[in-house]
Write a protein that holds these residues in place. Structure first.
Motif, short mmCIF file in Angstrom:
data_model
loop_
_atom_site.label_atom_id
_atom_site.label_comp_id
_atom_site.label_asym_id
_atom_site.label_seq_id
_atom_site.Cartn_x
_atom_site.Cartn_y
_atom_site.Cartn_z
N LEU A 239 -8.53 -4.17 7.83
CA LEU A 239 -7.95 -5.42 7.33
C LEU A 239 -7.64 -6.39 8.47
O LEU A 239 -7.46 -7.59 8.25
CB LEU A 239 -6.66 -5.13 6.55
CG LEU A 239 -6.80 -4.28 5.28
CD1 LEU A 239 -5.42 -3.96 4.71
CD2 LEU A 239 -7.64 -5.01 4.23
N LEU B 24 0.21 -0.54 8.93
CA LEU B 24 0.02 0.55 7.96
C LEU B 24 -1.46 0.89 7.78
O LEU B 24 -1.82 2.04 7.52
CB LEU B 24 0.66 0.13 6.64
CG LEU B 24 0.53 1.03 5.41
CD1 LEU B 24 0.92 2.46 5.71
CD2 LEU B 24 1.41 0.48 4.29
N ASP B 25 -2.31 -0.12 7.97
CA ASP B 25 -3.76 0.08 7.81
C ASP B 25 -4.40 0.67 9.07
O ASP B 25 -5.61 0.87 9.12
CB ASP B 25 -4.40 -1.28 7.47
CG ASP B 25 -5.84 -1.15 7.02
OD1 ASP B 25 -6.11 -0.33 6.13
OD2 ASP B 25 -6.72 -1.85 7.58
N ILE C 263 -5.18 3.61 11.93
CA ILE C 263 -5.43 5.06 11.87
C ILE C 263 -4.99 5.72 13.17
O ILE C 263 -5.56 5.40 14.21
CB ILE C 263 -6.92 5.35 11.62
CG1 ILE C 263 -7.37 4.70 10.31
CG2 ILE C 263 -7.19 6.87 11.61
CD1 ILE C 263 -8.87 4.77 10.07
N PRO D 178 -1.56 5.66 10.60
CA PRO D 178 -0.75 4.50 10.25
C PRO D 178 0.49 4.36 11.14
O PRO D 178 1.06 5.36 11.57
CB PRO D 178 -0.35 4.76 8.81
CG PRO D 178 -0.45 6.24 8.65
CD PRO D 178 -1.60 6.67 9.52
N ARG E 169 -16.55 1.97 1.44
CA ARG E 169 -15.92 3.30 1.36
C ARG E 169 -16.43 4.10 0.17
O ARG E 169 -16.53 5.32 0.24
CB ARG E 169 -14.38 3.16 1.24
CG ARG E 169 -13.71 2.98 2.56
CD ARG E 169 -12.20 3.23 2.46
NE ARG E 169 -11.61 2.75 3.70
CZ ARG E 169 -10.60 1.89 3.78
NH1 ARG E 169 -10.02 1.44 2.69
NH2 ARG E 169 -10.16 1.50 4.95
N ALA F 163 -7.41 6.70 4.86
CA ALA F 163 -7.58 5.27 5.19
C ALA F 163 -7.44 4.42 3.93
O ALA F 163 -6.81 3.35 3.95
CB ALA F 163 -8.94 5.03 5.84
N ASN G 256 -3.77 4.18 2.76
CA ASN G 256 -3.02 3.25 3.61
C ASN G 256 -3.43 1.80 3.37
O ASN G 256 -2.58 0.90 3.36
CB ASN G 256 -3.19 3.63 5.08
CG ASN G 256 -2.49 4.94 5.41
OD1 ASN G 256 -1.47 5.26 4.82
ND2 ASN G 256 -3.05 5.71 6.33
N SER G 257 -4.71 1.58 3.15
CA SER G 257 -5.20 0.21 2.88
C SER G 257 -4.59 -0.32 1.58
O SER G 257 -4.17 -1.49 1.50
CB SER G 257 -6.72 0.25 2.79
OG SER G 257 -7.24 -0.93 2.24
N TYR H 100 -3.68 13.14 2.99
CA TYR H 100 -2.65 12.66 2.08
C TYR H 100 -3.18 11.46 1.30
O TYR H 100 -4.04 10.73 1.77
CB TYR H 100 -1.38 12.26 2.84
CG TYR H 100 -1.65 11.26 3.94
CD1 TYR H 100 -1.85 9.90 3.66
CD2 TYR H 100 -1.73 11.66 5.27
CE1 TYR H 100 -2.12 8.99 4.66
CE2 TYR H 100 -2.01 10.76 6.28
CZ TYR H 100 -2.20 9.42 5.96
OH TYR H 100 -2.49 8.52 6.96
#
Lengths: 393, 393
Positions: free
Chosen positions: A222, A266-267, A269, A271, B234, B256, B259-260, B300
């Protein structure tokens, strides 16, 4: 002992409303996007630094709050080298000048706020560092020209060379020469901007901003859109809101950009989380204040940590601080100056939102927009006659 | 009393690994992006529904876990209308069929998991609803054809019409006709996929997914890139990872994308927070398990709430469940089936990460990939001779 030359300056903290997150070049310390901040009053938050040099000094040294700190890191070295080169050029022009550029430097620095508060002190620190040495060397460079140097010490330090409302323009040159700070508006343009800093403790220390932002650049899908499209548009809109003293526009952009920054964290890796449940409680309280007011009268923003900074206009101080006092009356920071504020919430306010804030905040710092670096008279220097820190006050 | 016709079916819960977030059309209940989920075993999580109809019934009615529920909402009505139209077409072809399409429906539904757990039960609920009525009407439509109907009840319900690994393809038609679910792989293709659901309580109920996702579509500046660019890439990568039973690829994409999704929630105005400090503790524990393993052995994912779902391959069950048991041995869900699991962490594991998880989790549900809807013998129907719910067992 040879003569000790010295100059002392203070520099302010700044809190961005359009966030810096991501380096275009780690070597040049240039950003992936421009940013914009409000400089906070030095009455409440400032670094004071005495820069001194002497033929007697053996090595460059820095003391922060009385403790020696390393200056061998690349960031400090870059600032030393750039400032010495400017001084050297002056000396080459005028042989009557003492050869300060060849002397070792002793820097003595103190913050008037607790380091433990988790406030980003590196901006004020490097701004005071650069300003004090520039004064010692009697450099004639403008704050914008010096901002190019401060940026190499700590990115956001470039914005602390000005008061009021300050942009760090990312620049487009390969060598970073045009990645500099400019004043968008002085504090006198909109002097009623106030800020309440809610210090929120966190069990777990987050990742450092330097490593965090590079992880975001490397891994967040993002992020490119934020840096290349969203922030440039917000920079223009924010400059307009400040020019027009449009608090609602300022608030909307400030909150949206803080959330956008934490969204790309948060996006990342893996997060990156800087906001915690107490930070989110602050968001909810600000949203509720605005809902009750029927317009945006307060704006939250969060840096690379859980602390909330809440901007508001002085005209709404009783409302904003009334709510914050109701939640945090027990914490340090409610000085006599604010004894007139009654802890209360507006009609219809959802009181249940205050509990989570009340338990999470450990200190409040009440301040407002303020000036850029200031010169300090020689008699107030932090240095003793041997070039060491005076015993701390 | 006229004859009561009935059929009973069960349907599973599914947990997306590429998330559905955003409606292209609220009327058609079509999504802004495709999504992909793993169907969980009905041994642990399922809805059972008896669909019945009779000339004697006065009105359409639904009971869920013994309590009457409204069916006048547009979503339920759309499903009734579509299913009756399919039945009506059959009756028009064959006049010997009883005119079930003209009868009122009684639906009796029960979940085998606590509603309070905050698990998205609407997917299993609408899938069982559609499957049971389709069976009652003896419809010959395929699960994919029925998925078009279930989608109109609850978007993610379309994926619960299949077992295994299921994609909801967003489709491109204006009328939503090609917005349907397809099975990417049956559970037999990769039967060793396991899931641990950590039920995490939250002081504050988050916004509903329906209103939350529309706020994101309307206000998040990061969202369009996610929906239009990031998720489509994705989806392809995830299908490949599943085809190849590549757990590391599956895990990276799953984490990913979770989180996105939460990043665009945070980028919404006002921001939407579903994850709390306990959710973040689960993230940290999974990251630490993977760090110690030297590869991704656990993944997760978080839906529109604080609960963590942790996917892992059965081959690593002792490792994953050992860590989770050490943190959550005290909670409901560690049945005798898992008594062989020793609560322990691998060498070098940072134990301090377990405390925050230990306090935040209230229940664990240990399950794995499972089958699609199943028919239930008539003698196990949930209905009594008057067309009302049997007293709940």
């Amino acid at each position: 002992m040879a003569e000790i030359y010295h100059a002392t300056a203070t520099a302010p903290v700044n809190i961005a409303v359009i966030k810096y997150w991501g380096k275009a070049s780690t070597k040049l310390n240039t950003p992936t996007n421009s940013s914009l901040s409000v400089t906070l009053s030095q009455d409440d938050l400032r670094t004071i630094t005495t820069a001194s040099c002497s033929a007697s000094f053996d090595s460059d040294a820095l003391w922060l709050n009385g403790a020696p700190h390393d200056v061998s890191n690349a960031r400090s070295q870059a600032c030393f080298a750039e400032l010495r080169a400017l001084r050297k050029a002056k000396e080459d022009q005028d042989s009557s000048l003492p050869p300060l550029s060849s002397y070792k430097l002793h820097l003595i620095s103190e913050n008037n706020f607790p380091t433990a508060a988790g406030l980003a002190s590196s901006a004020a620190g490097f701004a005071a560092f650069v300003r004090a040495i520039a004064d010692l060397y009697e450099l004639e460079e403008t704050p914008t020209q010096l901002s190019r140097i401060a940026r190499q010490g700590s990115g956001s330090a470039c914005r602390s060379l000005f008061g009021g409302y300050v942009a760090w323009e990312k620049g487009s040159r390969e060598d970073g020469y045009d990645s500099i700070a400019v004043q968008v508006a002085p504090e006198s343009h909109w002097p009623t901007m106030r800020a309440a800093v809610l210090v929120i403790s966190d069990a777990k220390k987050g990742v450092s901003s330097t490593s965090g932002m590079q992880a975001t650049v490397a891994t967040s899908t993002l992020f490119p859109n934020r840096a290349n499209v969203i922030v440039p548009a917000r920079m223009e809109a924010m400059k307009k809101a400040i020019a027009e003293k449009d608090f609602e526009g300022f608030a909307e952009l400030t909150m949206a950009d803080s959330n956008s920054f934490h969204a790309v964290c948060l996006d990342t890796i893996p997060p990156i989380f800087y906001m915690n449940d107490s930070s989110r409680a602050a968001v909810r309280v600000v949203e509720e204040i605005n809902r009750c007011a029927g317009k945006k009268v307060a704006a939250y923003t969060f840096d690379a940590g859980p602390n909330a900074v809440i901007y508001y206009d002085e005209a709404n101080e009783d409302l904003i601080l009334g709510v914050l006092k109701k939640a945090t009356d027990h914490v340090t920071g409610w000085s006599d100056k604010y004894s007139r504020i009654s802890p209360k919430v507006p009609d219809g306010f959802n009181d249940s939102l205050l509990a989570a804030l009340s338990t999470g905040v450990s200190r409040i710092i009440l301040t407002g927009v303020g000036s850029g670096p200031l010169k300090v008279p020689k008699e107030n220097a932090l240095i003793d006659n041997e070039g060491n820190p005076k015993s701390s006050t």
